[in-house]
Scaffold this motif. Structure first.
Motif, PDB file in Angstrom:
ATOM      1  N   SER A   1      20.735  -0.365  -5.215  1.00  0.00           N
ATOM      2  CA  SER A   1      20.041   0.892  -4.932  1.00  0.00           C
ATOM      3  C   SER A   1      18.605   0.843  -5.436  1.00  0.00           C
ATOM      4  O   SER A   1      17.685   1.349  -4.779  1.00  0.00           O
ATOM      5  CB  SER A   1      20.789   2.064  -5.581  1.00  0.00           C
ATOM      6  N   TRP A   2      18.420   0.250  -6.609  1.00  0.00           N
ATOM      7  CA  TRP A   2      17.058   0.119  -7.144  1.00  0.00           C
ATOM      8  C   TRP A   2      16.199  -0.744  -6.238  1.00  0.00           C
ATOM      9  O   TRP A   2      15.061  -0.378  -5.923  1.00  0.00           O
ATOM     10  CB  TRP A   2      17.123  -0.475  -8.549  1.00  0.00           C
ATOM     11  N   LEU A   3      16.724  -1.876  -5.795  1.00  0.00           N
ATOM     12  CA  LEU A   3      15.956  -2.763  -4.920  1.00  0.00           C
ATOM     13  C   LEU A   3      15.637  -2.075  -3.604  1.00  0.00           C
ATOM     14  O   LEU A   3      14.534  -2.234  -3.061  1.00  0.00           O
ATOM     15  CB  LEU A   3      16.737  -4.051  -4.677  1.00  0.00           C
ATOM     16  N   ASP A   4      16.564  -1.283  -3.075  1.00  0.00           N
ATOM     17  CA  ASP A   4      16.300  -0.550  -1.829  1.00  0.00           C
ATOM     18  C   ASP A   4      15.173   0.454  -2.013  1.00  0.00           C
ATOM     19  O   ASP A   4      14.369   0.677  -1.098  1.00  0.00           O
ATOM     20  CB  ASP A   4      17.563   0.174  -1.362  1.00  0.00           C
ATOM     21  N   SER A   5      15.090   1.055  -3.191  1.00  0.00           N
ATOM     22  CA  SER A   5      14.033   2.041  -3.442  1.00  0.00           C
ATOM     23  C   SER A   5      12.651   1.414  -3.520  1.00  0.00           C
ATOM     24  O   SER A   5      11.635   2.118  -3.398  1.00  0.00           O
ATOM     25  CB  SER A   5      14.322   2.788  -4.746  1.00  0.00           C
ATOM     26  N   LEU A   6      12.593   0.101  -3.717  1.00  0.00           N
ATOM     27  CA  LEU A   6      11.299  -0.581  -3.855  1.00  0.00           C
ATOM     28  C   LEU A   6      10.718  -1.037  -2.528  1.00  0.00           C
ATOM     29  O   LEU A   6       9.573  -1.498  -2.489  1.00  0.00           O
ATOM     30  CB  LEU A   6      11.459  -1.811  -4.766  1.00  0.00           C
ATOM     31  N   GLN A   7      11.465  -0.927  -1.444  1.00  0.00           N
ATOM     32  CA  GLN A   7      11.053  -1.520  -0.176  1.00  0.00           C
ATOM     33  C   GLN A   7       9.697  -1.000   0.293  1.00  0.00           C
ATOM     34  O   GLN A   7       8.926  -1.749   0.897  1.00  0.00           O
ATOM     35  CB  GLN A   7      12.115  -1.264   0.893  1.00  0.00           C
ATOM     36  N   ILE A   8       9.395   0.265   0.056  1.00  0.00           N
ATOM     37  CA  ILE A   8       8.130   0.836   0.522  1.00  0.00           C
ATOM     38  C   ILE A   8       7.108   0.959  -0.607  1.00  0.00           C
ATOM     39  O   ILE A   8       6.032   1.524  -0.406  1.00  0.00           O
ATOM     40  CB  ILE A   8       8.356   2.215   1.166  1.00  0.00           C
ATOM     41  N   GLN A   9       7.431   0.442  -1.787  1.00  0.00           N
ATOM     42  CA  GLN A   9       6.538   0.583  -2.933  1.00  0.00           C
ATOM     43  C   GLN A   9       5.805  -0.706  -3.282  1.00  0.00           C
ATOM     44  O   GLN A   9       4.639  -0.664  -3.691  1.00  0.00           O
ATOM     45  CB  GLN A   9       7.331   1.054  -4.163  1.00  0.00           C
ATOM     46  N   VAL A  10       6.465  -1.824  -3.145  1.00  0.00           N
ATOM     47  CA  VAL A  10       5.868  -3.098  -3.549  1.00  0.00           C
ATOM     48  C   VAL A  10       5.992  -4.102  -2.413  1.00  0.00           C
ATOM     49  O   VAL A  10       6.710  -3.880  -1.431  1.00  0.00           O
ATOM     50  CB  VAL A  10       6.532  -3.657  -4.833  1.00  0.00           C
ATOM     51  N   ARG A  11       5.316  -5.224  -2.562  1.00  0.00           N
ATOM     52  CA  ARG A  11       5.319  -6.249  -1.530  1.00  0.00           C
ATOM     53  C   ARG A  11       6.696  -6.919  -1.432  1.00  0.00           C
ATOM     54  O   ARG A  11       7.433  -6.994  -2.411  1.00  0.00           O
ATOM     55  CB  ARG A  11       4.255  -7.310  -1.845  1.00  0.00           C
ATOM     56  N   PRO A  12       7.059  -7.409  -0.234  1.00  0.00           N
ATOM     57  CA  PRO A  12       8.384  -8.014  -0.056  1.00  0.00           C
ATOM     58  C   PRO A  12       8.674  -9.146  -1.024  1.00  0.00           C
ATOM     59  O   PRO A  12       9.795  -9.294  -1.516  1.00  0.00           O
ATOM     60  CB  PRO A  12       8.348  -8.506   1.397  1.00  0.00           C
ATOM     61  N   ARG A  13       7.666  -9.972  -1.323  1.00  0.00           N
ATOM     62  CA  ARG A  13       7.924 -11.097  -2.225  1.00  0.00           C
ATOM     63  C   ARG A  13       8.221 -10.604  -3.651  1.00  0.00           C
ATOM     64  O   ARG A  13       8.936 -11.280  -4.396  1.00  0.00           O
ATOM     65  CB  ARG A  13       6.761 -12.071  -2.205  1.00  0.00           C
TER      66      ARG A  13
END
Length: 380
Positions: A70-82
Motif C-alpha cells: 500500500s505504501w509503494l502504491d501511494s508513491l506512484q504519483i509522488q516520486v520517480r519510477p526508479r
C-alpha cells in the motif's frame, strides 16, 4: 502514574507497571484530547489492577507485506519510477530477513514485526550479506519512510506500531578512490562484448556509444534516431531521458562515431539507436530489471581489465574513463563536465551561463580528440 509526551507525529502516553525499575510502555494517540482520555483510562487500570488491560486493537494485526505494498502504491504519483523500484527492493529485503529470522512465510509476517529491534537486526543482516554501509543506510532509510507513512496514514496501524525513529544512525562507508579505465582498457571491453554473440548482439553497440559519449546507461538505452543529426554530427539528449529529467542538452559527436552511426542506421527500421530488448529500456526508465550491467561486467572480466576500474559500476566506468581520458588529453574541466551532463560550477554559472553556446567550439575540439577503438589484437 502515567504521562503524556509530544512526538513528531502526534502524542503518546507512557506508564510503568512495576515501579521505577520496570520498563516504560507507550500507547500512541493522534491528538492531545485523545491522549488525555487514554491517560485517564490507563491510570484507572493501574489503580485497579496494577497493570494496563486496555486493548482496543483489532483482533489480529494486518500482514506486513500488504501494508508495504500500500505504501509503494501511494508513491506512484509522488516520486520517480526508479525510486519506487529502489524502495520496493528495500521492502523485499526486509521481508526476506524477517522470513529467515522468524521462520514464517512472507504472507504470515504480521505488522508487529516492524519495530526498532527488527530494523537494527535488518541492518546487521545486510552487512553480513556483504552490502556496504552506505547501502545499508539507504535500505534502512526506505523502511523508516514506510514506517512513518504507516504511522500517519491509518489510525488502525498505530495500534500495532511504535513511534518510528526520527533518523537512521549508521556510519556510512568512505567514498572509494576514483579509478578510471584507460582508453585501451575501454577498447578491450568493447572488443570483448562479442558482436556476434547471439544472446546479446546489441551489447557492442551499447559499449561503443558509452565509450564515445560518456552517456549514462539509461540515456544510451533510451536514445532514439530522431535525436541524432548525422549531417551536423550532433545528438540531442531529451530532458525526459536525463538523470534528473530537468533539462536536455545538445552535444557534438566524434567524427568516428558519426560514421559508425551512419552504418548502424543503414537498413534499420528500429527507432532506438541501441537495439536492446524492451526489458532493458523498461529498466532504463526506472521500472524493472535489465541485464546491461551484468553483461558489461562479463565483458570487463573477459577483457582482463583490472577490477578496480569497473567494480560495482560496470556501465558507469565508461563515464569515468571518458572524462578522465579527455582531461589527460588537455581538455578543460568545464568542457568535460558539460559533455557528461554535470552542472556548471557555481550558482551564477548555473543560472546565467549559456554553456552550449559559450563552450561549443571547445566541445567540438574535445570530441575530435577521442581516439578510435583499437582492434582486438592490441593488448590492454
Amino acid at each position: 502514574m502515567a504521562w503524556i509526551e509530544k512526538t513528531s507525529t502526534g502524542y503518546r502516553v507512557g506508564w510503568r507497571e512495576g515501579g521505577r525499575e520496570s520498563a516504560k510502555q507507550y500507547r500512541g494517540a493522534p491528538d492531545k484530547r485523545t491522549a488525555s482520555q487514554l491517560r485517564q483510562r490507563i491510570e484507572q487500570d493501574l489503580s485497579l489492577h496494577g497493570r494496563v488491560t486496555i486493548d482496543d486493537r483489532p483482533p489480529t494485526p494486518p500482514p506486513l507485506h500488504a501494508r508495504l505494498e500500500s505504501w509503494l502504491d501511494s508513491l506512484q504519483i509522488q516520486v520517480r519510477p526508479r525510486t519506487v523500484t529502489s524502495y520496493g527492493d528495500s521492502c523485499v529485503l526486509l521481508l526476506r530477513y524477517l522470513q529467515a529470522t522468524r521462520k514464517q512465510e512472507v504472507h504470515d509476517i504480521p505488522l508487529t514485526a516492524l519495530n526498532r529491534d527488527s530494523l537494527v537486526g535488518f541492518q546487521a543482516w545486510l552487512v553480513e550479506e556483504g552490502r556496504t554501509l552506505t547501502t545499508v543506510v539507504k535500505r534502512a532509510q526506505a523502511i523508516r519512510l514506510a514506517w512513518e507513512w504507516l504511522w500517519e496514514a491509518d489510525g488502525e496501524d498505530r495500534a500495532w506500531l511504535n513511534t518510528p525513529p526520527r533518523r537512521i544512525q549508521t556510519r556510512k562507508s568512505p567514498p572509494p578512490s576514483p579509478i578510471a579505465p584507460t582508453w585501451a582498457e575501454m577498447d578491450a571491453c568493447v572488443n570483448a562484448c562479442e558482436h556476434n554473440n547471439r544472446s546479446v548482439p546489441w551489447l557492442r553497440a551499447f559499449a561503443v556509444l558509452l565509450r564515445f559519449t560518456g552517456l549514462r546507461r539509461s540515456e544510451a538505452l533510451l536514445l532514439e534516431w530522431k535525436d541524432i543529426d548525422l549531417d551536423s554530427g550532433t545528438l540531442r539528449l531529451r530532458a525526459d531521458i536525463t538523470k534528473g529529467g530537468y533539462s536536455g542538452r545538445r552535444l557534438p559527436m566524434s567524427p568516428v562515431l558519426t560514421e559508425m552511426l551512419r552504418g548502424w542506421q543503414a537498413g534499420t527500421q528500429d527507432r532506438w539507436v541501441v537495439e536492446a530488448p524492451e526489458k532493458e529500456r523498461i529498466s532504463a526508465s526506472g521500472d524493472g530489471r535489465g541485464h546491461a550491467d551484468r553483461n558489461i561486467k562479463r565483458a570487463w572480466v573477459r577483457a582482463g581489465v583490472r577490477a578496480d576500474a569497473w567494480r560495482g559500476q560496470p556501465c558507469h566506468a565508461f563515464r569515468k574513463g571518458f572524462q578522465t581520458g579527455l582531461e589527460l588529453l588537455g581538455v578543460r574541466r568545464e568542457v568535460t563536465e558539460y559533455l557528461v551532463g554535470h552542472q556548471p560550477v557555481g550558482t551564477g554559472a548555473r543560472h546565467y551561463l549559456d554553456a552550449e553556446r559559450a563552450l561549443w567550439p571547445e566541445l567540438c575540439s574535445a570530441v575530435r580528440c577521442i581516439p578510435v577503438v583499437c582492434p582486438p589484437d592490441v593488448g590492454v
